[in-house]
Design an enzyme around this catalytic site. Structure first.
Site, PDB file in Angstrom:
ATOM      1  CB  THR A  40      -0.946   0.028   1.219  1.00 57.89           C
ATOM      2  OG1 THR A  40      -1.818  -1.104   1.157  1.00 57.89           O
ATOM      3  CG2 THR A  40      -1.788   1.298   1.225  1.00 57.89           C
ATOM      4  CG  PHE A  77       0.214   4.642   3.746  1.00 56.91           C
ATOM      5  CD1 PHE A  77      -0.951   4.784   4.490  1.00 56.91           C
ATOM      6  CD2 PHE A  77       0.708   3.362   3.521  1.00 56.91           C
ATOM      7  CE1 PHE A  77      -1.606   3.672   4.996  1.00 56.91           C
ATOM      8  CE2 PHE A  77       0.059   2.243   4.028  1.00 56.91           C
ATOM      9  CZ  PHE A  77      -1.112   2.403   4.764  1.00 56.91           C
TER      10      PHE A  77
END
Length: 376
Positions: free
Chosen positions: A281, A283
């Protein structure tokens, strides 16, 4: 029968004339740029271009040729504008993009907010970027985190924007446009799901598994191999871990990060159970001030376009002509305007790069609006 070689010879001659005329046209465009530099007049004149396209369309014969000539001249005028933007930039007519260069981010002593609860992956991303001893706290929603930064209660917000398997976090794209905070950094956190249980639990005892629906889906191969296990969705992976701790039931387990396991004192019954071992992921780190580091190499922008054929094609051409590499494009519906979209684009570069400034200048002149979300 038509002689193919003779046709090609004629085409070569015509093409030579076209190139000569094109270069003559671009020379005159240079004079136009000099005039606009002196007068301060804008490069893009939509009404003038509309009139010009109508005029050349009327000169052509037949529907196909009229459409083709319109497309041809539209592209030539687009190229002309880019050339004029380049000359104006070289002539010192450079716009202030609103961002200030800094040597580094003031992370020491900073307060960092993230969305979710303790032990969530956003928590892990905040600690990964700012360090294990960072002053971090959490809020419930993305908008709450943005509000904390904009109000000055937090120095930075850490929010997920993209997952390598699930794609864009579309809700965040919408929220980015509602606040003036800018992206100042990014960090990539591997999604490493573990099966967590109470201290006395064993894998063979498990009957019920709790987690966020996406985490359950991302771990489906392992979980579905235990057909007798009941899978129950929760609002967050860390919430699932907390439930297992609070219930104290050794037949219950949570799919969550090992960070959550350490935080809630849970035992890792099975590490790394996700289907895709490379799942990651991305960020983004947001701050209130519009700043960028000297070594920043990525720029995020968003813009809206007139609802006409070819507008996106022409806008993206500014990247091509200026040799700026686009690494991502995402579109989101504009609320209250059916079938119209806002585009989010990531490009490589720094706001001090002449080619980047030239591309952004052209887009800013031709899009309905342009916002630089950050250089990081």
């Amino acid at each position: 029968m038509v002689d193919l070689l003779e046709c090609r010879k004629e085409l070569d001659g015509i093409d030579r004339q076209i190139v000569e005329l094109f270069e003559k046209r671009m020379e005159i465009c240079g004079h136009v740029a000099e005039s606009k530099l002196a007068s301060g007049k804008a490069v893009y004149d939509g009404e003038r271009e509309r009139q010009k396209l109508e005029a050349v369309e009327a000169m052509a014969h037949g529907d196909f040729n009229r459409t083709a000539v319109t497309e041809l001249f539209s592209q030539m005028m687009t190229i002309s504008r880019r050339y004029q933007y380049k000359l104006l930039e070289e002539g010192g007519k450079s716009e202030d993009l609103g961002f200030r260069r800094v040597e580094g981010l003031p992370a020491k002593g900073a307060r960092i907010v993230y969305q979710g609860v303790e032990g969530a992956y956003s928590h892990g991303a905040a600690l990964q970027y700012f360090g294990e001893e960072a002053d971090v706290y959490h809020v419930e929603h993305f908008g709450d985190a943005m509000e904390e930064v904009q109000a000055g209660r937090a120095d930075f917000a850490v929010l997920p924007i993209e997952n390598s398997s699930a794609g864009a976090v579309v809700d965040l794209y919408d929220i980015l446009t509602r606040y003036s905070n800018s992206i100042v950094a990014e960090t990539f956190l591997p999604v490493n799901h573990a099966l967590l249980g109470t201290a006395e639990a064993e894998e063979e005892q498990i009957k019920t598994v709790y987690s966020h629906p996406q985490a359950l889906m991302q771990s489906s191969e392992y979980l579905n191999s235990h057909r007798d296990w009941k899978q129950i969705s929760m609002e967050n992976t860390a919430v699932a871990a907390r439930k297992v701790l609070e219930d104290g039931d050794p037949t219950q387990a949570a799919v969550a990060s090992e960070i959550a396991g350490r935080l809630y004192g849970l035992k890792v019954l099975k590490p790394s159970i996700q289907n895709n071992k490379g799942n990651t992921t991305r960020f983004v780190i947001l701050a209130r001030e519009q700043v960028y580091r000297r070594d920043a190499g990525k720029i995020s922008i968003c813009f809206e376009l007139p609802h006409r054929s070819g507008t996106l094609y022409n806008i993206l051409g500014h990247f091509i002509f200026n040799h700026v590499n686009m690494v991502m494009i995402e579109s989101r519906p504009i609320p209250g305007r059916n079938w119209e979209y806002r585009f989010f684009v990531d490009i490589e570069g720094n706001l001090e790069d002449a080619a980047v400034k030239n591309a952004l200048k052209g887009i800013g002149a031709e899009a309905l609006n342009l916002r630089i979300l950050g250089n990081y």
